[in-house]
Design a protein around this motif. Structure first.
Motif, mmCIF file in Angstrom:
data_model
loop_
_atom_site.group_PDB
_atom_site.id
_atom_site.type_symbol
_atom_site.label_atom_id
_atom_site.label_comp_id
_atom_site.label_asym_id
_atom_site.label_seq_id
_atom_site.Cartn_x
_atom_site.Cartn_y
_atom_site.Cartn_z
ATOM 1 N N SER A 7 29.282 0.953 -4.958
ATOM 2 C CA SER A 7 28.679 0.731 -6.271
ATOM 3 C C SER A 7 29.726 0.257 -7.274
ATOM 4 C CB SER A 7 28.036 2.025 -6.779
ATOM 5 O OG SER A 7 27.491 1.832 -8.067
ATOM 6 N N PHE A 17 22.115 0.235 -9.911
ATOM 7 C CA PHE A 17 22.346 1.553 -9.308
ATOM 8 C C PHE A 17 21.045 2.131 -8.756
ATOM 9 C CE2 PHE A 17 23.413 6.043 -9.015
ATOM 10 C CZ PHE A 17 24.697 5.992 -8.505
ATOM 11 N N ASN A 110 27.506 -3.695 -3.699
ATOM 12 C CA ASN A 110 26.219 -3.676 -4.393
ATOM 13 C C ASN A 110 26.070 -4.726 -5.488
ATOM 14 O OD1 ASN A 110 23.610 -2.359 -4.656
ATOM 15 N ND2 ASN A 110 24.326 -1.636 -6.649
#
Length: 387
Positions: A7, A17, A110
């Motif tokens: 992340s 997220f 991500n």
């Protein structure tokens, strides 16, 4: 299969997220994958990881993104980022240790904001999937500190995933087409409200969700709201959900035009799914949208979704205007005012309900979290098959 999700933030209201948490949850529950998450800083996002029993590590690191231009702020940020990237070697070593300790097969980055996981994966000779969820130039007025080397690293990925064709088109001159593909984001099924009936009660409830910043363009919606109020139409309420640097300016506009009885500032909320069950129409008026998470949230909730159409927005990929939602040209306050006026005058209630219903069906079929997880799993399987 063992996946490390890297992340770039730790914020439980961040769209990126939320997508990471949802993906991890479905990979674990539906496909029995082992999933580990790393977060780069302190924040409240880990509450979602804990609630869903998703294991995580805290690996302090910094992004490689800085502002465009040569102003003092941009230069200062670039200098800081270059210094921070030296510190990131510590994070790269920590991530490498996690890859080895957890026997990771694929490192999944991500967002484009983080690169630490990709370098660590390269050192450990692991597969890399890199997600691009944002428009750096148009959405953030930013770029990678060393763009040439940055895109060289991204192009060493086994797959790069764009969340829309809009994003793919922005980066296609930088990223090799043979590794670049589109997988639309998925939205949690908690937003699905099959019994939600719109335009049945007074006042008509409008909502707009997003950070109160210039590019989210809420002022355009407020100007249109003010126009219908000046024309004597007052059977509506607008909920602005979010916070940000434009909040004072937007509140000033509301007070100046005596809209206090018609506009409510809800701030940042965790219960958006519950709020949308009371909303008739959701507006997305952003200048640029890499995907349009709130558009799908509104569609799943059974709201009529009205969105601004522009070359820098994926809204036209998600909405078939007149069939699953309504598009209007970005900046066309006259057209937006006309849409608001017709809704408040209840000129085409049944037709608008039908559009909302079709939008809900489309969203459930194409943009659920499970559908997204299945497509990401297919990417993983193809990556593992490639030599």
């Amino acid at each position: 299969m063992n996946i490390l999700l890297v992340s770039s933030d730790n914020n439980k209201t961040s769209g990126a997220f939320l997508c990471l948490v949802s993906l991890a949850k479905y990979l674990i529950e539906e496909f029995d994958y082992k999933v580990i998450v790393t977060v780069p800083k302190q924040g409240d996002g880990i509450e979602l990881l804990q609630e869903n029993n998703i294991p995580y590590y805290y690996v302090r690191s910094f992004s490689w993104i800085t502002y465009n231009g040569y102003g003092i702020k941009a230069i200062a940020k670039t200098i800081f980022k270059k210094m921070a990237m030296l510190y990131n070697w510590r994070a790269i070593r920590q991530t490498s240790d996690i890859i080895e300790r957890e026997n990771i097969d694929i490192v999944h980055i991500n967002t484009i904001f983080s690169y630490v996981g990709a370098v660590a994966a390269k050192l450990k000779h692991k597969k890399v999937v890199w997600h691009i969820r944002e428009s750096l130039d148009k959405g953030f007025n930013s770029h990678i500190v060393n763009g040439k080397k940055g895109y060289e690293l991204i192009n060493q990925s086994d797959r790069v995933i764009a969340v829309s064709n809009t994003v793919l088109n922005e980066y296609k001159s930088f990223i090799h087409s043979q590794i670049f593909e589109v997988v639309y984001d998925g939205i949690d099924s908690k937003f699905y409200a099959p019994k939600h009936e719109i335009l049945k009660k007074q006042p008509v409830v409008f909502a707009c969700i997003g950070a109160l910043v210039k590019d989210k363009n809420q002022l355009e919606l407020l100007k249109s709201i003010n126009k219908i109020k000046e024309n004597g139409i007052t059977n509506f309420k607008l909920l602005l959900i979010g916070d940000g640097v434009m909040e004072t300016q937007l509140k000033s506009f509301v007070e100046r035009n005596q809209l206090q009885n018609y506009v409510e500032f809800y701030g940042r909320r965790k219960d958006v799914d519950d709020i949308l069950k009371q909303v008739d129409c959701l507006f997305s008026v952003s200048c640029a949208e890499a995907f349009g998470r709130t558009i799908i949230e509104g569609m799943l909730s059974g709201c009529l979704v009205i969105a601004a159409d522009s070359p820098d927005s994926a809204a036209c990929e998600l909405i078939q205007s007149g069939k699953t939602g309504i598009l209007y040209p970005l900046g066309d306050i006259g057209r937006l005012t006309e849409i608001l006026r017709n809704i408040c005058l209840h000129k085409n209630d049944q037709s608008l309900r039908n559009i909302a219903f079709e939008g809900q069906k489309e969203a459930m079929m194409k943009y659920s979290s499970l559908t997204n997880a299945e497509k990401i799993r297919d990417v993983y399987l193809h990556v593992c098959e490639d030599n």
